[in-house]
Motif scaffolding. Structure first.
Motif, PDB file in Angstrom:
ATOM      1  N   GLY A 178       0.810  -1.209   0.000  1.00 25.18           N
ATOM      2  CA  GLY A 178       0.000   0.000   0.000  1.00 25.18           C
ATOM      3  C   GLY A 178       0.845   1.263   0.000  1.00 25.18           C
ATOM      4  N   LEU A 179       1.901   1.280   0.827  1.00 25.62           N
ATOM      5  CA  LEU A 179       2.770   2.453   0.898  1.00 25.62           C
ATOM      6  C   LEU A 179       3.550   2.629  -0.405  1.00 25.62           C
ATOM      7  CD1 LEU A 179       4.170   2.094   4.532  1.00 25.62           C
ATOM      8  CD2 LEU A 179       2.550   3.812   3.709  1.00 25.62           C
ATOM      9  N   ALA A 180       3.999   1.513  -0.995  1.00 26.52           N
ATOM     10  CA  ALA A 180       4.740   1.592  -2.258  1.00 26.52           C
ATOM     11  C   ALA A 180       3.852   2.135  -3.370  1.00 26.52           C
ATOM     12  CB  ALA A 180       5.280   0.215  -2.631  1.00 26.52           C
ATOM     13  N   LEU A 181       2.592   1.715  -3.375  1.00 25.67           N
ATOM     14  CA  LEU A 181       1.663   2.201  -4.396  1.00 25.67           C
ATOM     15  C   LEU A 181       1.433   3.702  -4.245  1.00 25.67           C
ATOM     16  CD1 LEU A 181      -0.137   1.309  -6.761  1.00 25.67           C
ATOM     17  CD2 LEU A 181      -1.990   0.995  -5.104  1.00 25.67           C
ATOM     18  N   GLU A 182       1.242   4.153  -3.005  1.00 28.64           N
ATOM     19  CA  GLU A 182       1.056   5.586  -2.773  1.00 28.64           C
ATOM     20  C   GLU A 182       2.295   6.375  -3.197  1.00 28.64           C
ATOM     21  OE1 GLU A 182       0.095   6.205   1.287  1.00 28.64           O
ATOM     22  OE2 GLU A 182      -1.862   5.207   1.178  1.00 28.64           O
ATOM     23  N   ALA A 183       3.470   5.862  -2.849  1.00 25.75           N
ATOM     24  CA  ALA A 183       4.713   6.571  -3.159  1.00 25.75           C
ATOM     25  C   ALA A 183       4.948   6.630  -4.666  1.00 25.75           C
ATOM     26  CB  ALA A 183       5.888   5.892  -2.467  1.00 25.75           C
ATOM     27  N   LEU A 184       4.685   5.533  -5.363  1.00 20.95           N
ATOM     28  CA  LEU A 184       4.846   5.534  -6.821  1.00 20.95           C
ATOM     29  C   LEU A 184       3.814   6.439  -7.485  1.00 20.95           C
ATOM     30  CD1 LEU A 184       5.626   1.773  -7.491  1.00 20.95           C
ATOM     31  CD2 LEU A 184       7.166   3.705  -7.893  1.00 20.95           C
ATOM     32  N   GLY A 185       2.634   6.531  -6.881  1.00 18.41           N
ATOM     33  CA  GLY A 185       1.635   7.449  -7.410  1.00 18.41           C
ATOM     34  C   GLY A 185       2.127   8.891  -7.353  1.00 18.41           C
ATOM     35  N   ARG A 186       2.819   9.230  -6.255  1.00 16.97           N
ATOM     36  CA  ARG A 186       3.353  10.591  -6.125  1.00 16.97           C
ATOM     37  C   ARG A 186       4.548  10.823  -7.049  1.00 16.97           C
ATOM     38  NH1 ARG A 186       2.491   9.246  -0.624  1.00 16.97           N
ATOM     39  NH2 ARG A 186       4.701   8.717  -0.406  1.00 16.97           N
ATOM     40  N   ALA A 187       5.360   9.785  -7.245  1.00 16.40           N
ATOM     41  CA  ALA A 187       6.600   9.939  -8.013  1.00 16.40           C
ATOM     42  C   ALA A 187       6.445   9.593  -9.487  1.00 16.40           C
ATOM     43  CB  ALA A 187       7.692   9.052  -7.399  1.00 16.40           C
ATOM     44  N   ARG A 188       5.274   9.106  -9.879  1.00 16.17           N
ATOM     45  CA  ARG A 188       5.103   8.574 -11.235  1.00 16.17           C
ATOM     46  C   ARG A 188       5.522   9.560 -12.327  1.00 16.17           C
ATOM     47  NH1 ARG A 188       1.993   9.588 -14.969  1.00 16.17           N
ATOM     48  NH2 ARG A 188       0.682  10.925 -13.683  1.00 16.17           N
ATOM     49  N   GLU A 189       5.043  10.787 -12.243  1.00 18.00           N
ATOM     50  CA  GLU A 189       5.342  11.748 -13.305  1.00 18.00           C
ATOM     51  C   GLU A 189       6.834  12.066 -13.366  1.00 18.00           C
ATOM     52  OE1 GLU A 189       2.898  15.178 -12.933  1.00 18.00           O
ATOM     53  OE2 GLU A 189       1.081  14.149 -13.583  1.00 18.00           O
ATOM     54  N   GLU A 190       7.477  12.182 -12.213  1.00 14.43           N
ATOM     55  CA  GLU A 190       8.918  12.448 -12.196  1.00 14.43           C
ATOM     56  C   GLU A 190       9.686  11.282 -12.833  1.00 14.43           C
ATOM     57  OE1 GLU A 190      12.643  12.384  -9.138  1.00 14.43           O
ATOM     58  OE2 GLU A 190      10.654  12.727  -8.305  1.00 14.43           O
ATOM     59  N   ILE A 191       9.292  10.056 -12.494  1.00 16.19           N
ATOM     60  CA  ILE A 191       9.985   8.896 -13.044  1.00 16.19           C
ATOM     61  C   ILE A 191       9.744   8.790 -14.549  1.00 16.19           C
ATOM     62  CG2 ILE A 191      10.170   6.379 -12.957  1.00 16.19           C
ATOM     63  CD1 ILE A 191       9.362   6.562  -9.984  1.00 16.19           C
ATOM     64  N   ASP A 192       8.508   9.033 -14.969  1.00 15.17           N
ATOM     65  CA  ASP A 192       8.227   9.038 -16.413  1.00 15.17           C
ATOM     66  C   ASP A 192       9.113  10.051 -17.137  1.00 15.17           C
ATOM     67  OD1 ASP A 192       6.287   7.085 -16.261  1.00 15.17           O
ATOM     68  OD2 ASP A 192       4.585   8.461 -16.368  1.00 15.17           O
ATOM     69  N   ALA A 193       9.322  11.213 -16.523  1.00 11.58           N
ATOM     70  CA  ALA A 193      10.051  12.299 -17.175  1.00 11.58           C
ATOM     71  C   ALA A 193      11.529  11.987 -17.383  1.00 11.58           C
ATOM     72  CB  ALA A 193       9.908  13.584 -16.360  1.00 11.58           C
ATOM     73  N   ILE A 194      12.124  11.119 -16.544  1.00  8.11           N
ATOM     74  CA  ILE A 194      13.553  10.820 -16.690  1.00  8.11           C
ATOM     75  C   ILE A 194      13.785   9.480 -17.385  1.00  8.11           C
ATOM     76  CG2 ILE A 194      14.147  12.192 -14.658  1.00  8.11           C
ATOM     77  CD1 ILE A 194      14.495   9.557 -13.108  1.00  8.11           C
ATOM     78  N   ASN A 195      12.756   8.912 -17.989  1.00  3.88           N
ATOM     79  CA  ASN A 195      12.840   7.606 -18.641  1.00  3.88           C
ATOM     80  C   ASN A 195      13.524   7.744 -20.010  1.00  3.88           C
ATOM     81  OD1 ASN A 195      10.279   5.436 -20.086  1.00  3.88           O
ATOM     82  ND2 ASN A 195      12.439   5.049 -19.757  1.00  3.88           N
ATOM     83  N   VAL A 196      14.818   7.390 -20.074  1.00  4.44           N
ATOM     84  CA  VAL A 196      15.537   7.443 -21.351  1.00  4.44           C
ATOM     85  C   VAL A 196      16.129   6.101 -21.763  1.00  4.44           C
ATOM     86  CG1 VAL A 196      16.105   9.877 -21.069  1.00  4.44           C
ATOM     87  CG2 VAL A 196      17.736   8.135 -20.297  1.00  4.44           C
ATOM     88  N   TYR A 197      16.120   5.118 -20.868  1.00  3.26           N
ATOM     89  CA  TYR A 197      16.735   3.823 -21.185  1.00  3.26           C
ATOM     90  C   TYR A 197      15.864   2.692 -20.675  1.00  3.26           C
ATOM     91  CZ  TYR A 197      20.072   0.028 -21.602  1.00  3.26           C
ATOM     92  OH  TYR A 197      20.670  -1.151 -21.959  1.00  3.26           O
ATOM     93  N   PRO A 198      15.663   1.593 -21.429  1.00  2.44           N
ATOM     94  CA  PRO A 198      16.232   1.314 -22.758  1.00  2.44           C
ATOM     95  C   PRO A 198      15.544   2.058 -23.896  1.00  2.44           C
ATOM     96  CG  PRO A 198      14.834  -0.487 -22.094  1.00  2.44           C
ATOM     97  CD  PRO A 198      14.896   0.445 -20.923  1.00  2.44           C
ATOM     98  N   VAL A 199      14.344   2.591 -23.640  1.00  2.00           N
ATOM     99  CA  VAL A 199      13.621   3.353 -24.651  1.00  2.00           C
ATOM    100  C   VAL A 199      13.049   4.598 -23.984  1.00  2.00           C
ATOM    101  CG1 VAL A 199      11.688   3.361 -26.280  1.00  2.00           C
ATOM    102  CG2 VAL A 199      12.971   1.254 -25.899  1.00  2.00           C
ATOM    103  N   ALA A 200      13.209   5.739 -24.631  1.00  2.00           N
ATOM    104  CA  ALA A 200      12.702   6.993 -24.048  1.00  2.00           C
ATOM    105  C   ALA A 200      11.228   7.167 -24.364  1.00  2.00           C
ATOM    106  CB  ALA A 200      13.508   8.170 -24.602  1.00  2.00           C
ATOM    107  N   ASP A 201      10.402   6.255 -23.808  1.00  2.00           N
ATOM    108  CA  ASP A 201       8.974   6.317 -24.093  1.00  2.00           C
ATOM    109  C   ASP A 201       8.175   6.902 -22.926  1.00  2.00           C
ATOM    110  OD1 ASP A 201       9.661   4.113 -22.641  1.00  2.00           O
ATOM    111  OD2 ASP A 201       8.447   2.688 -23.771  1.00  2.00           O
ATOM    112  N   GLY A 202       8.876   7.390 -21.905  1.00  2.00           N
ATOM    113  CA  GLY A 202       8.222   8.173 -20.856  1.00  2.00           C
ATOM    114  C   GLY A 202       7.138   7.461 -20.092  1.00  2.00           C
ATOM    115  N   ASP A 203       7.299   6.148 -19.806  1.00  2.00           N
ATOM    116  CA  ASP A 203       6.231   5.440 -19.100  1.00  2.00           C
ATOM    117  C   ASP A 203       6.724   4.547 -17.971  1.00  2.00           C
ATOM    118  OD1 ASP A 203       7.444   3.417 -20.521  1.00  2.00           O
ATOM    119  OD2 ASP A 203       5.636   2.758 -21.582  1.00  2.00           O
ATOM    120  N   THR A 204       7.994   4.648 -17.587  1.00  2.10           N
ATOM    121  CA  THR A 204       8.523   3.754 -16.550  1.00  2.10           C
ATOM    122  C   THR A 204       7.788   3.926 -15.223  1.00  2.10           C
ATOM    123  OG1 THR A 204      10.728   3.550 -17.528  1.00  2.10           O
ATOM    124  CG2 THR A 204      10.562   3.208 -15.156  1.00  2.10           C
ATOM    125  N   GLY A 205       7.551   5.164 -14.827  1.00  2.00           N
ATOM    126  CA  GLY A 205       6.841   5.392 -13.571  1.00  2.00           C
ATOM    127  C   GLY A 205       5.441   4.823 -13.592  1.00  2.00           C
TER     128      GLY A 205
END
Length: 554
Positions: free
Chosen positions: A19-46
């Motif tokens: 539950g805590l991990a889901l909440e934390a990833l929900g808060r960080a999702r956009e930041e993680i998506d924004a730095i997604n460059v490897y292996p493909v820069a498709d902006g969806d890792t978060g």
């Protein structure tokens, strides 16, 4: 969610962590998506990590709910640690998305293998947690065809190394693992050139640090601060970054696979020759396969040769991404209004798409998670969105998705459609040129004026509103309740249709599933023509939708 901190790694701790991990990833999702460059820069890792953990958390919750329902005060109120971690592992496996999500699923599976085998069935101590983190890192590395340093694998190994030297309780081990992972994450730009050029840390590793921070909070009650891991890098958009290898495969292919170990070993070799970013995780007959290829069909065919692939997802990386020109894509103008709809089969997905809707496919027995609905709302790229869940059981899921989308500044109206035929009726009166509120009222009215039914085959014996049914019986459900139990599809469908039209109607909508018997549509159309004046009939092919037949009367 259980209270923190937890003393031992028991079932409650597993539920709390998820539950805590889901909440934390929900808060960080956009930041993680924004730095997604490897292996493909498709902006969806978060987003992929969020959806993976959401599936794991839902599976753990289901085990707790099932245990509470089954115990009835006769036994302990919580499941065993083994039951909880196996549910977590299985949920992550079937819900894994993308490269990092698939690796995270294997990390959780590795932990579950150790924790489920612990000598104490109720909980594991710090020693068990250390062993679990080591097995997680090792098994994830083995699942990747060609491990690359500077990725989530490096961060996982560093977490396990740090945990190995930690003394004290589970909280101390979790904190050591987190600090080791955090330090390793900060070093990833120096290990992978594409990260250094972009000025970012690895997105998958960033997600794992977030998950480990939730583990620390589970055992200590303290929420680690993550901002310092980016102190030496700029969080730039990945849009300007080029692939370190130049142009790469055009498609991402993901599927679940039921197969034996020997067949999976051959599959790994075959897929490794077809593309890159190959990750195959799982075991005990169920696997999650992820690969980037140019020939998506060949990747699926390889799965068919190995066993039974299903939940197949093929994503084209698209023009303007890292695998094509490497150029920055121009921002796309938002539409004023869009409709997002959940549909039960490919045939209806095509129908809804032709009508201008963005669709989310709900396969039989696999309802979409709220994160998938939020993704679809974003994909619609509109200021205003009308959301059609088309399933009574998705009411809460759709409401959660709508709330998240609203928090992102999108105006969302949820119309509580309970069947795809109600969604068809709503879509038929949709007019984007109208004021938003007027359009929503008209669509809601059209859906509410449509009675819905389905004809299906019972999978097991059960009690119903119409009596006891046996496995294999034909069921006719009207507005969600079983109204007819029979042995013949034609007779059951005709009875359902007659009961619905007894209250009047002007239009009958029939949606045929792949398993519907030949001639059923013609039979029902003739019945309407002969017995009900001035009632029109329209027929659609729904594809593999679970029910043999959907019926709408409006």
């Amino acid at each position: 969610m259980a209270q923190v901190p937890q003393t031992f790694f028991d079932a409650l701790a597993v539920r709390t962590w998820c539950g805590l991990a889901l909440e934390a990833l929900g808060r960080a999702r956009e930041e993680i998506d924004a730095i997604n460059v490897y292996p493909v820069a498709d902006g969806d890792t978060g987003t992929n990590l969020y959806l993976t953990v959401e599936s794991a958390a839902a599976a753990v919750d289901a085990v707790f709910i099932g245990h509470e329902a089954g115990s009835q005060g006769a036994g302990p109120s919580v499941p065993s640690l083994a039951d909880a971690v196996r549910a977590m592992s299985h949920g992550a496996l079937i819900g894994a998305r993308g490269n990092s999500g698939t690796i995270l699923a294997q990390l959780l599976r590795g932990m579950a293998q150790v924790l489920a085998a612990d000598s104490d069935p109720s909980h594991a101590d710090a020693s068990g947690l250390r062993l679990a983190l080591r097995q997680a890192a090792d098994s994830a590395r083995q699942a990747v065809a060609h491990p690359v340093e500077g990725t989530i694998l490096t961060v996982a190994s560093a977490a396990a190394d740090a945990a190995d030297g930690a003394e004290g309780d589970c909280g101390s081990v979790a904190r050591a693992a987190y600090e080791g992972a955090r330090a390793a994450l900060a070093a990833t730009p120096h290990q992978l050139a594409v990260l250094e050029r972009a000025g970012v840390v690895d997105a998958g590793g960033r997600g794992l640090v977030t998950v480990l921070a939730a583990l620390v909070e589970t055992f200590t009650g303290e929420k680690p601060v993550l901002t310092a891991v980016h102190a030496h890098v700029a969080l730039d958009s990945p849009g300007d970054c080029a692939s370190p290898e130049g142009a790469g495969p055009a498609f991402e292919v993901i599927y679940l696979l039921e197969a034996e170990d020997a067949a999976v070993a051959r599959l790994r070799e075959r897929l490794d020759g077809l593309g890159d970013s190959l990750v195959v995780v799982g075991g005990d007959g169920l696997w999650n396969v992820h690969v980037h290829v140019d020939d998506a069909g060949a990747a699926v065919e390889a799965g068919v040769e190995a066993g039974r692939p299903y939940r197949i997802r093929i994503t084209h990386f698209g023009a303007g991404d890292v695998h094509t020109t490497g150029a920055e894509r121009p921002p796309r103008e938002r539409a004023q209004r869009a409709v997002v709809a959940v549909v039960p089969g490919q045939g209806l997905a095509g129908l809804y798409t032709e009508a201008g809707a963005t669709t989310v496919l709900a396969r039989p027995g696999e309802p979409p998670a709220s994160g998938e609905l939020v993704q679809a709302v974003r994909r619609a790229h509109a200021r205003e969105v009308v959301l059609l869940p088309n399933d009574a059981d998705l009411r809460h899921t759709a409401a959660a998705a709508a709330e998240q989308a609203r928090a992102e500044g999108i105006r969302v109206a949820l119309i509580p459609t309970r069947s795809a035929v109600q969604g068809i009726a709503a879509l038929a009166v949709h007019e984007p040129e109208r004021r938003f509120d007027e359009d929503v009222v008209a669509m809601t009215s059209a859906a509410g004026a449509t009675r819905y039914a389905e004809v299906a085959v019972a999978e097991r014996q059960s009690w119903t509103m119409a009596g006891i049914c046996q496995a294999g019986d034909v069921l006719g459900l009207i507005d969600g309740d079983v109204a007819v139990i029979g042995a013949d599809v034609f007779a059951a469908a005709e009875t359902v249709l007659d009961r619905m039209l007894a209250a009047g109607g002007e239009l009958v909508t029939l949606v045929l599933g792949d398993e519907a018997p030949d001639g059923i549509a013609e039979h029902l159309e003739a019945r309407v023509r002969e017995s009900y004046l001035a009632v029109d009939t329209v027929v659609y092919r729904g594809g593999r939708q679970g029910a043999l037949l959907l019926i709408g009367v409006e």
